[in-house]
Design an enzyme around this catalytic site. Sequence first.
Site, PDB file in Angstrom:
ATOM      1  N   ASP A  13      -2.219 -53.686 -67.049  1.00  0.00           N
ATOM      2  CA  ASP A  13      -2.298 -54.604 -68.198  1.00  0.00           C
ATOM      3  C   ASP A  13      -1.721 -56.005 -67.956  1.00  0.00           C
ATOM      4  O   ASP A  13      -1.013 -56.547 -68.818  1.00  0.00           O
ATOM      5  CB  ASP A  13      -1.606 -53.974 -69.422  1.00  0.00           C
ATOM      6  N   ASP A  51      -5.754 -53.127 -71.337  1.00  0.00           N
ATOM      7  CA  ASP A  51      -5.741 -52.708 -72.723  1.00  0.00           C
ATOM      8  C   ASP A  51      -6.998 -53.338 -73.328  1.00  0.00           C
ATOM      9  O   ASP A  51      -7.207 -54.549 -73.220  1.00  0.00           O
ATOM     10  CB  ASP A  51      -4.465 -53.302 -73.367  1.00  0.00           C
ATOM     11  N   HIS A  53      -8.958 -53.027 -76.662  1.00  0.00           N
ATOM     12  CA  HIS A  53      -9.020 -52.447 -78.005  1.00  0.00           C
ATOM     13  C   HIS A  53     -10.221 -52.937 -78.820  1.00  0.00           C
ATOM     14  O   HIS A  53     -10.634 -54.093 -78.668  1.00  0.00           O
ATOM     15  CB  HIS A  53      -7.759 -52.821 -78.793  1.00  0.00           C
ATOM     16  N   SER A  59      -3.395 -49.379 -83.724  1.00  0.00           N
ATOM     17  CA  SER A  59      -2.043 -49.892 -83.440  1.00  0.00           C
ATOM     18  C   SER A  59      -1.804 -51.276 -84.053  1.00  0.00           C
ATOM     19  O   SER A  59      -0.675 -51.765 -84.036  1.00  0.00           O
ATOM     20  CB  SER A  59      -1.811 -49.954 -81.929  1.00  0.00           C
ATOM     21  N   HIS A  74      -3.901 -57.510 -80.530  1.00  0.00           N
ATOM     22  CA  HIS A  74      -3.805 -57.945 -79.130  1.00  0.00           C
ATOM     23  C   HIS A  74      -4.918 -57.301 -78.308  1.00  0.00           C
ATOM     24  O   HIS A  74      -5.432 -56.236 -78.665  1.00  0.00           O
ATOM     25  CB  HIS A  74      -2.439 -57.561 -78.537  1.00  0.00           C
ATOM     26  N   GLU A 106      -4.466 -44.151 -79.628  1.00  0.00           N
ATOM     27  CA  GLU A 106      -3.637 -45.027 -78.813  1.00  0.00           C
ATOM     28  C   GLU A 106      -3.589 -44.418 -77.416  1.00  0.00           C
ATOM     29  O   GLU A 106      -3.660 -43.188 -77.269  1.00  0.00           O
ATOM     30  CB  GLU A 106      -2.232 -45.166 -79.410  1.00  0.00           C
ATOM     31  N   CYS A 138       3.239 -49.233 -71.204  1.00  0.00           N
ATOM     32  CA  CYS A 138       2.081 -48.748 -70.453  1.00  0.00           C
ATOM     33  C   CYS A 138       2.393 -48.426 -68.998  1.00  0.00           C
ATOM     34  O   CYS A 138       1.829 -47.492 -68.431  1.00  0.00           O
ATOM     35  CB  CYS A 138       0.926 -49.733 -70.592  1.00  0.00           C
TER      36      CYS A 138
HETATM   37  C1  VGL Z   1       1.098 -52.180 -74.346  1.00  0.00           C
HETATM   38  C2  VGL Z   1       1.955 -52.234 -76.465  1.00  0.00           C
HETATM   39  C3  VGL Z   1       0.692 -52.100 -77.002  1.00  0.00           C
HETATM   40  C4  VGL Z   1       1.344 -52.248 -72.863  1.00  0.00           C
HETATM   41  C5  VGL Z   1      -0.180 -52.036 -74.853  1.00  0.00           C
HETATM   42  O1  VGL Z   1       0.419 -52.605 -72.104  1.00  0.00           O
HETATM   43  O2  VGL Z   1       2.478 -51.958 -72.432  1.00  0.00           O
HETATM   44  N1  VGL Z   1       2.152 -52.263 -75.153  1.00  0.00           N
HETATM   45  N2  VGL Z   1      -0.377 -52.000 -76.190  1.00  0.00           N
HETATM   46 ZN    ZN Z   2      -2.342 -52.119 -76.941  1.00  0.00          ZN
END
Ligand code: VGL
Ligand code: ZN
Length: 192
Positions: A13, A51, A53, A59, A74, A106, A138
């Site tokens: 990510d 990530d 989404h 989330s 995000h 999630e 993550c």
């Molecule tokens: C992440 C919060 C929400 C991450 C992804 O990549 O650590 N953290 N979505």
């Molecule tokens: Zn996320």
Amino acid sequence: MEITEKDALIVVDLQRDFCPGGALPVPGGDEIVPVVNSIIPLFKTVVFTRDWHPPDHMSFSPQPQFKDGSWPVHCVAGTPGAEFHPELKIPPHAIIINKATERDKEAYSGFEGTRLHEILRGRGVKRIFVCGLATDYCVKNTALDGVKLGYEVYLIEDASRGVDFPPGNLKMSLDEMKRAGVKFTSSGELHG
Ligand code: VGL
Ligand code: ZN
């Protein structure tokens, strides 16, 4: 430590929204880009998770708590915030893994709901080197799943950054990984 053909690098990510200026910035998130770029050439198998989404992902919260699955909007698939950091040197042979693509699920781990394990198994990968953002979300979940799936797992500490919210979460996560059998290394210890 010598990197061989049976090793894989998993960069978690490293996207615009997780870097300073993004929707869910990890402090110093962009500082790891040159570190990651310096180790990519050591590996035959290089994976980048992202990530990815839907716009109404579960989330996303109007009053985000920045923990417990309550985050600002995000990394919406196809938007600029979901792009990889622009200075990341993604090689042509890189494997891109989209995760948390379904509204009602999630998925912090790069293995969750993806073909990552199949792909690595198919290549005979035995050790995985995990780095990226965020160490306490993550990256942690990807490393822990890696152990459960039977890989020898290394966290590349200087190529990762954590949210550390609530304060102490980063240290707790490192302890949790240690207890689970994740080993710790740094970019300078790796060579071809
Ligand atoms: C992440 C919060 C929400 C991450 C992804 O990549 O650590 N953290 N979505
Ligand atoms: Zn996320």
